[in-house]
Motif scaffolding. Sequence first.
Motif, mmCIF file in Angstrom:
data_model
loop_
_atom_site.group_PDB
_atom_site.id
_atom_site.type_symbol
_atom_site.label_atom_id
_atom_site.label_comp_id
_atom_site.label_asym_id
_atom_site.label_seq_id
_atom_site.Cartn_x
_atom_site.Cartn_y
_atom_site.Cartn_z
ATOM 1 N N SER A 27 20.153 -68.165 -23.964
ATOM 2 C CA SER A 27 20.269 -69.555 -24.370
ATOM 3 C C SER A 27 19.240 -70.408 -23.654
ATOM 4 O O SER A 27 18.812 -70.068 -22.550
ATOM 5 C CB SER A 27 21.677 -70.019 -23.979
ATOM 6 O OG SER A 27 21.802 -71.398 -24.175
ATOM 7 N N ARG A 50 21.446 -76.878 -28.893
ATOM 8 C CA ARG A 50 22.135 -75.708 -29.440
ATOM 9 C C ARG A 50 21.154 -74.590 -29.811
ATOM 10 O O ARG A 50 21.149 -74.121 -30.956
ATOM 11 C CB ARG A 50 23.006 -76.075 -30.665
ATOM 12 C CG ARG A 50 23.930 -77.250 -30.520
ATOM 13 C CD ARG A 50 24.899 -77.123 -29.355
ATOM 14 N NE ARG A 50 25.697 -75.903 -29.381
ATOM 15 C CZ ARG A 50 25.739 -75.048 -28.344
ATOM 16 N NH1 ARG A 50 25.058 -75.261 -27.221
ATOM 17 N NH2 ARG A 50 26.493 -73.979 -28.418
ATOM 18 N N TYR A 105 34.480 -66.159 -19.002
ATOM 19 C CA TYR A 105 34.140 -67.449 -19.614
ATOM 20 C C TYR A 105 35.208 -67.739 -20.680
ATOM 21 O O TYR A 105 35.522 -66.871 -21.489
ATOM 22 C CB TYR A 105 32.736 -67.353 -20.224
ATOM 23 C CG TYR A 105 32.341 -68.478 -21.143
ATOM 24 C CD1 TYR A 105 32.561 -69.809 -20.793
ATOM 25 C CD2 TYR A 105 31.739 -68.218 -22.372
ATOM 26 C CE1 TYR A 105 32.193 -70.846 -21.646
ATOM 27 C CE2 TYR A 105 31.364 -69.246 -23.225
ATOM 28 C CZ TYR A 105 31.597 -70.554 -22.858
ATOM 29 O OH TYR A 105 31.251 -71.584 -23.700
ATOM 30 N N LYS A 131 21.018 -73.729 -20.376
ATOM 31 C CA LYS A 131 21.204 -73.872 -18.923
ATOM 32 C C LYS A 131 19.858 -73.975 -18.212
ATOM 33 O O LYS A 131 19.630 -74.920 -17.466
ATOM 34 C CB LYS A 131 22.010 -72.686 -18.380
ATOM 35 C CG LYS A 131 23.224 -72.305 -19.217
ATOM 36 C CD LYS A 131 24.331 -73.330 -19.177
ATOM 37 C CE LYS A 131 25.464 -72.923 -20.105
ATOM 38 N NZ LYS A 131 26.583 -73.849 -20.102
ATOM 39 N N LEU A 149 27.099 -64.924 -29.662
ATOM 40 C CA LEU A 149 28.268 -64.108 -29.303
ATOM 41 C C LEU A 149 29.169 -63.904 -30.522
ATOM 42 O O LEU A 149 29.628 -62.801 -30.814
ATOM 43 C CB LEU A 149 29.065 -64.794 -28.184
ATOM 44 C CG LEU A 149 28.440 -64.744 -26.781
ATOM 45 C CD1 LEU A 149 29.032 -65.811 -25.875
ATOM 46 C CD2 LEU A 149 28.630 -63.353 -26.156
ATOM 47 N N ASN A 197 30.131 -66.964 -15.146
ATOM 48 C CA ASN A 197 30.975 -68.138 -15.266
ATOM 49 C C ASN A 197 32.379 -67.591 -15.467
ATOM 50 O O ASN A 197 32.575 -66.834 -16.428
ATOM 51 C CB ASN A 197 30.539 -68.952 -16.490
ATOM 52 C CG ASN A 197 31.443 -70.126 -16.784
ATOM 53 O OD1 ASN A 197 32.302 -70.461 -16.001
ATOM 54 N ND2 ASN A 197 31.238 -70.739 -17.944
ATOM 55 N N ASN A 212 28.739 -60.393 -17.905
ATOM 56 C CA ASN A 212 28.188 -61.739 -17.744
ATOM 57 C C ASN A 212 27.800 -61.911 -16.266
ATOM 58 O O ASN A 212 28.616 -62.235 -15.434
ATOM 59 C CB ASN A 212 29.256 -62.762 -18.164
ATOM 60 C CG ASN A 212 28.872 -64.192 -17.862
ATOM 61 O OD1 ASN A 212 29.710 -64.999 -17.462
ATOM 62 N ND2 ASN A 212 27.628 -64.549 -18.058
ATOM 63 N N ASP A 238 25.663 -61.011 -21.512
ATOM 64 C CA ASP A 238 25.476 -62.462 -21.651
ATOM 65 C C ASP A 238 24.676 -62.945 -20.438
ATOM 66 O O ASP A 238 25.203 -63.010 -19.327
ATOM 67 C CB ASP A 238 26.851 -63.139 -21.732
ATOM 68 C CG ASP A 238 26.739 -64.648 -21.905
ATOM 69 O OD1 ASP A 238 25.657 -65.210 -21.655
ATOM 70 O OD2 ASP A 238 27.751 -65.268 -22.281
ATOM 71 N N TYR A 287 22.784 -67.283 -17.549
ATOM 72 C CA TYR A 287 22.487 -67.807 -16.201
ATOM 73 C C TYR A 287 21.437 -66.967 -15.473
ATOM 74 O O TYR A 287 21.335 -67.018 -14.247
ATOM 75 C CB TYR A 287 23.783 -67.882 -15.370
ATOM 76 C CG TYR A 287 24.786 -68.821 -15.991
ATOM 77 C CD1 TYR A 287 24.582 -70.197 -15.960
ATOM 78 C CD2 TYR A 287 25.910 -68.346 -16.662
ATOM 79 C CE1 TYR A 287 25.472 -71.073 -16.570
ATOM 80 C CE2 TYR A 287 26.804 -69.210 -17.278
ATOM 81 C CZ TYR A 287 26.576 -70.565 -17.218
ATOM 82 O OH TYR A 287 27.447 -71.435 -17.828
ATOM 83 N N TYR A 313 35.338 -66.351 -24.379
ATOM 84 C CA TYR A 313 35.227 -64.929 -24.756
ATOM 85 C C TYR A 313 36.451 -64.398 -25.514
ATOM 86 O O TYR A 313 36.296 -63.807 -26.589
ATOM 87 C CB TYR A 313 34.982 -64.052 -23.529
ATOM 88 C CG TYR A 313 33.611 -64.139 -22.883
ATOM 89 C CD1 TYR A 313 32.479 -64.556 -23.585
ATOM 90 C CD2 TYR A 313 33.437 -63.754 -21.547
ATOM 91 C CE1 TYR A 313 31.232 -64.606 -22.969
ATOM 92 C CE2 TYR A 313 32.193 -63.799 -20.926
ATOM 93 C CZ TYR A 313 31.097 -64.230 -21.645
ATOM 94 O OH TYR A 313 29.869 -64.268 -21.040
ATOM 95 N N GLY A 346 22.947 -71.875 -30.071
ATOM 96 C CA GLY A 346 23.408 -71.588 -28.719
ATOM 97 C C GLY A 346 23.815 -70.132 -28.569
ATOM 98 O O GLY A 346 23.890 -69.373 -29.555
ATOM 99 N N ALA A 347 24.066 -69.766 -27.312
ATOM 100 C CA ALA A 347 24.591 -68.418 -27.043
ATOM 101 C C ALA A 347 25.940 -68.259 -27.734
ATOM 102 O O ALA A 347 26.340 -67.148 -28.103
ATOM 103 C CB ALA A 347 24.740 -68.224 -25.542
HETATM 104 C C1 LIG Z 1 28.814 -67.432 -19.854
HETATM 105 C C2 LIG Z 1 28.478 -68.368 -20.948
HETATM 106 N N1 LIG Z 1 28.065 -67.878 -22.123
HETATM 107 C C3 LIG Z 1 27.769 -68.696 -23.159
HETATM 108 C C4 LIG Z 1 27.858 -70.065 -23.047
HETATM 109 C C5 LIG Z 1 27.522 -70.926 -24.218
HETATM 110 O O1 LIG Z 1 26.223 -71.430 -24.096
HETATM 111 P P1 LIG Z 1 25.480 -72.206 -25.279
HETATM 112 O O2 LIG Z 1 25.410 -73.631 -24.887
HETATM 113 O O3 LIG Z 1 24.108 -71.612 -25.325
HETATM 114 O O4 LIG Z 1 26.246 -71.978 -26.524
HETATM 115 C C6 LIG Z 1 28.279 -70.618 -21.829
HETATM 116 C C7 LIG Z 1 28.412 -72.081 -21.663
HETATM 117 O O5 LIG Z 1 28.935 -72.594 -20.714
HETATM 118 C C8 LIG Z 1 28.589 -69.752 -20.761
HETATM 119 O O6 LIG Z 1 29.005 -70.221 -19.569
#
Ligand SMILES: Cc1ncc(COP(=O)(O)O)c(C=O)c1O
Length: 360
Positions: free
Chosen positions: A208, A219, A109, A211, A86, A155, A151, A183, A186, A112, A81-82
Amino acid sequence: MVINGPSFFIGKNSPDVISFGSGQPDLPPPKEIELIIRDCSDYKYGLVQGEEWLRDALSNQYNNTKQYTNSTKDSFVITNGASEALDLTFRALSRKEKKRNVLLPKPYYYSYPFIINFSGLNPLFTELKNNRIDLIDLEKKIDDCCAILINSPSNPTGRIESIDTLKQIEELTQKKGINVISDEVYKDLIYERENYFIKGPKVITINSFSKTYSMCGDRIGYLWSNDEELIKNVIEMKTHTSMNTNIKAQKRAFLATKIPKEYIESQRQIWENRRNLIYNGLKDIGFELNNPEGAFYVLPKINNTNKIVHDLYNDYKIIVYRGEWFGANNHIRLSYALDECKINKGLDIINTYVKKNNLL
Ligand SMILES: Cc1ncc(COP(=O)(O)O)c(C=O)c1O
């Protein structure tokens, strides 16, 4: 019962609960990603950096955008996953940077600040002004930072940063040699206007499949950077922590890269209809909020968020998140990653609750 953060709710998928909580698409993943053939190599260790076919496919995608040229598979690391992208990025930066602060637009988010702190770095916050990055405050603080985290779409605010602002950040960070972590999870969920994705020698992008392709549970994410040293460091850390990312999930992600663009457009339309529904619904109830331009979140204003989150969950089986978890005091955050019927039902209940308790 104490609800002390999003972890209380994550992964709880009860059918009798209406969840405006987790940012997890309810839409099914595309059928094209289903794997049928049994392959024993899926169960062996894989390349820590990620399988070459997936990195090649991503690099083709990158080379087809205006943002990047001459990207190769060596610039990518496939991650859990992202989130892992990160984590690895900040730990790699922490190893090499003398300055210890990371500039973080607030609200953010919720993970972070934790990820930055875990790496040994510190978040330095810059508050939004009129729901946009405040360049004056940013310029004051940026010299104390080794990196800035962008970002967009965001979010929890749902905003898309202005192109002018992003270009100015690009210029400023290049001049000062500051890393930019962008990031872009989205990036395919945009309703209002074009986004602009920041570029430059010290830009690290995070992405990622969670979404766009509704594949949270698989993941699969990745980071991209042109900095060979950083990529080497990231691979070394991943070798001694999670090792390779799930290979079957990488295969599904590879198949997702082949899905025609029309798929993304059809999904985007669904999200936009939901955005309109929840934005208008909350406004009709009397909430003050910004109209989201991207992602799938709204952040209406309200006091007493601790009580509201507890009451709505305990008494009405509705999940909403406290704005405080995102650095947004006196707001609640709602994800509209749920179908229109549930959004309507949830809004009706929230309406009854806030009227009964004179909360607005
Ligand atoms: C801004 C942001 N970055 C990263 C993530 C993490 O995403 P992943 O499911 O790819 O780990 C999210 C998940 O909600 C997010 O909103």
